[in-house]
Design a protein around this motif. Sequence first.
Motif, PDB file in Angstrom:
ATOM      1  N   UNK A  20       0.909  -1.338   0.120  1.00 26.77           N
ATOM      2  CA  UNK A  20      -0.010  -0.058   0.030  1.00 26.77           C
ATOM      3  C   UNK A  20       0.782   1.413   0.049  1.00 26.77           C
ATOM      4  N   UNK A  21       1.890   1.227   0.707  1.00 26.80           N
ATOM      5  CA  UNK A  21       2.770   2.533   0.874  1.00 26.80           C
ATOM      6  C   UNK A  21       3.325   2.554  -0.521  1.00 26.80           C
ATOM      7  N   UNK A  24       0.607   4.031  -2.823  1.00 28.15           N
ATOM      8  CA  UNK A  24       0.396   5.515  -2.492  1.00 28.15           C
ATOM      9  C   UNK A  24       1.537   6.387  -3.002  1.00 28.15           C
ATOM     10  N   UNK A  25       2.503   6.085  -3.173  1.00 30.31           N
ATOM     11  CA  UNK A  25       3.787   6.770  -3.780  1.00 30.31           C
ATOM     12  C   UNK A  25       3.721   7.060  -4.959  1.00 30.31           C
ATOM     13  N   UNK A  26       2.747   6.256  -5.749  1.00 33.46           N
ATOM     14  CA  UNK A  26       2.593   6.377  -7.168  1.00 33.46           C
ATOM     15  C   UNK A  26       3.577   5.507  -8.096  1.00 33.46           C
ATOM     16  N   UNK A  31      -1.093   5.292 -12.514  1.00 38.76           N
ATOM     17  CA  UNK A  31      -1.622   6.237 -11.639  1.00 38.76           C
ATOM     18  C   UNK A  31      -2.008   7.546 -12.006  1.00 38.76           C
ATOM     19  N   UNK A  32      -2.947   8.118 -11.684  1.00 33.58           N
ATOM     20  CA  UNK A  32      -3.793   7.824 -10.636  1.00 33.58           C
ATOM     21  C   UNK A  32      -5.074   7.035 -10.838  1.00 33.58           C
ATOM     22  N   UNK A  35      -5.558   4.080  -8.747  1.00 31.23           N
ATOM     23  CA  UNK A  35      -6.157   4.281  -7.496  1.00 31.23           C
ATOM     24  C   UNK A  35      -7.827   4.209  -7.508  1.00 31.23           C
ATOM     25  N   UNK A 100      10.362   5.563  -1.854  1.00 30.47           N
ATOM     26  CA  UNK A 100       9.214   6.179  -2.329  1.00 30.47           C
ATOM     27  C   UNK A 100       9.435   7.689  -1.842  1.00 30.47           C
ATOM     28  N   UNK A 101       8.828   8.839  -2.667  1.00 29.25           N
ATOM     29  CA  UNK A 101       8.919  10.015  -2.210  1.00 29.25           C
ATOM     30  C   UNK A 101      10.240  10.692  -1.872  1.00 29.25           C
ATOM     31  N   UNK A 166       2.521  14.229  -8.392  1.00 28.13           N
ATOM     32  CA  UNK A 166       3.837  13.501  -8.417  1.00 28.13           C
ATOM     33  C   UNK A 166       3.880  12.778  -9.710  1.00 28.13           C
ATOM     34  N   UNK A 167       2.941  12.501 -10.593  1.00 26.55           N
ATOM     35  CA  UNK A 167       2.943  11.644 -11.512  1.00 26.55           C
ATOM     36  C   UNK A 167       3.664  12.764 -12.717  1.00 26.55           C
TER      37      UNK A 167
ATOM     38  N   UNK B  56      -2.665   9.284   1.025  1.00 30.52           N
ATOM     39  CA  UNK B  56      -1.316   9.680   0.067  1.00 30.52           C
ATOM     40  C   UNK B  56      -0.730  11.092   0.690  1.00 30.52           C
ATOM     41  N   UNK B  59       1.034  10.643   3.796  1.00 27.02           N
ATOM     42  CA  UNK B  59       2.221   9.918   3.626  1.00 27.02           C
ATOM     43  C   UNK B  59       3.300  11.120   2.976  1.00 27.02           C
TER      44      UNK B  59
END
Lengths: 177, 387
Positions: A20-21, A24-26, A31-32, A35, A100-101, A166-167, B56, B59
């Motif tokens: 999931x992490x 969510x970081x794409x 994405x999205x 989601x 991620x991120x 982010x995408x 998200x 996070x």
Amino acid sequence: MANPADTRLAEWFRRWHSPLRQFLAGRGRAWPADLDDVAQEVFLRLLRYEKVELVEHPQAYLFKMASNVVAEWAIRSRQRLEHEPHWLNDLVADETPESEFESAAAQGEVRRAIDTLSGRQRAVVRLHFEEGLSYGEIAQRLGVSLRIVRRDFERSYSKLRREIHLERTGARHHGRE
Amino acid sequence: MDANSRRKMVTDEAARYWALLGTRPPDEVLEQEREQFTRWLRESPLHVAEMLHIARVHYALARFRGWSDVAVDPTEEASVVAMHPCSTEIPVRASGGRTDAMPVRGGPKTKWLAIAASLVAVLVGAVSLAPQISGQVIETERGERREVVLSDGSILDVDPQTRLRVKFEEHARRLYLEHGRALFHVAKNVERPFLVKVNDTTVRAVGTAFGIERRDASVIVTVSEGKVAVLTDPTAHGTLSSTSASGSGTINRISERYQRREMVQPRGQGEADGAIFLTAGQQVTVQKSGTAEPVRAVNPNRVLAWSEGRLVFDAVPLGEVVNEFNRYNRQQFQIEDAELALRPVSGVFQANDPETLIAFIRAGAPVVVRHADGEKILIVPRPPVAE
């Protein structure tokens, strides 16, 4: 390292399971849109449960189900690629989701989005994430009511949800910049 | 209302629910609020989607590192017009902030463990909340993993084929691990110590996360966070011998293969009155006799991956890997060839998905996979092709 919000949240996010992490970081291909697909499946599963069960811990069911859906889909998509040797590396990489991120591009995008908040909204989120203060502690520090702090958070999150893209940065492609 | 406005409204609602439910300890959230949230979630997949988007955001903020450069002038306005006023107010109970003094160490962890409990605790299968007075049994079968929330907010990750009894009393929270293994995320409460008894060994937790495994006659305690005291039977204690870990079972052997073996001096740990103190990244095995092996340093993420349904192997013979998998699944693997069973396997697998293991085996060896007798999976070497 040792950002206090980091270590406290680390426990919390660890409990979300890395699928999931990462999701969510794409890290998905679409994405999205992905989601929305996950949400659709989770929604159907939520309907299958008795409401009385869910009301005990609704957020928990939500994120656990989302995590399961993401993990199931990831496994199924890997199977389609089973002749590619590198998928095993992906499995091992699951253990270190901290990438991620983390890319400069992603950090920059988050920073840009934070800068669209009002000064007090920025203060509120900064106190929460950098210093690990609770809403009550933030209210005391800034000399405002708890209700105001809570509303600042609501509006910040809502704003950031629309601002963070982010995408667009390409950061989701496994940390490439 | 057009689609964009609709989505925006839902985003605002999701953000409100996040602030309302995601940041308060479970005992401060009213059932009415949870009920409202549940109803809202089940209204539309869009609500679910926006909730995930908000998660998200959280996070992203949690992983953000550049806070020191962020300007925080409270008088500065937002760069875009503020949002629409809330149309549906969610009743908020004024909580007035926390008044209990938090101890300097472990204070924030308390809160976050409570938050973790409120956010991620989920019950798969039957609801299992330990009542305050009478004992309660948690038992899982083969192929069944379960996450249980206790009434104090502690979370248990219970492995398959495990049996636990829970008995919360006024001044202590007592659990008994009869067999199997579980990971314990303990909500801190100095007034009510958390005590897990296995054979004659008791593990006492001080607001922490640790795993206990009872396999055959020995007990393995691994600490992921915080500190625990392992109290062995006083009559047998006194000798921290360097007995080898042979005979402790499959998991121990797997752990041994990739952990660093650092002998930690027991005295330096603050051993007193027969207690061994373990901190994060440490593991100890206590034999049935009560003798404890030297404390080992381990990587808790790898050694406790089973608590999240992941199995980690580092050059483990396929036969053992398959035995592990069989504990987590209804479908049972059987390797029909001695040589195949000895082949070393390295990797991380989702425990409840045998297909990943099959794919992995196929990639490394010519095999034939046969499904037999309902739930049996036979793996045999592929016979050489005849000329």
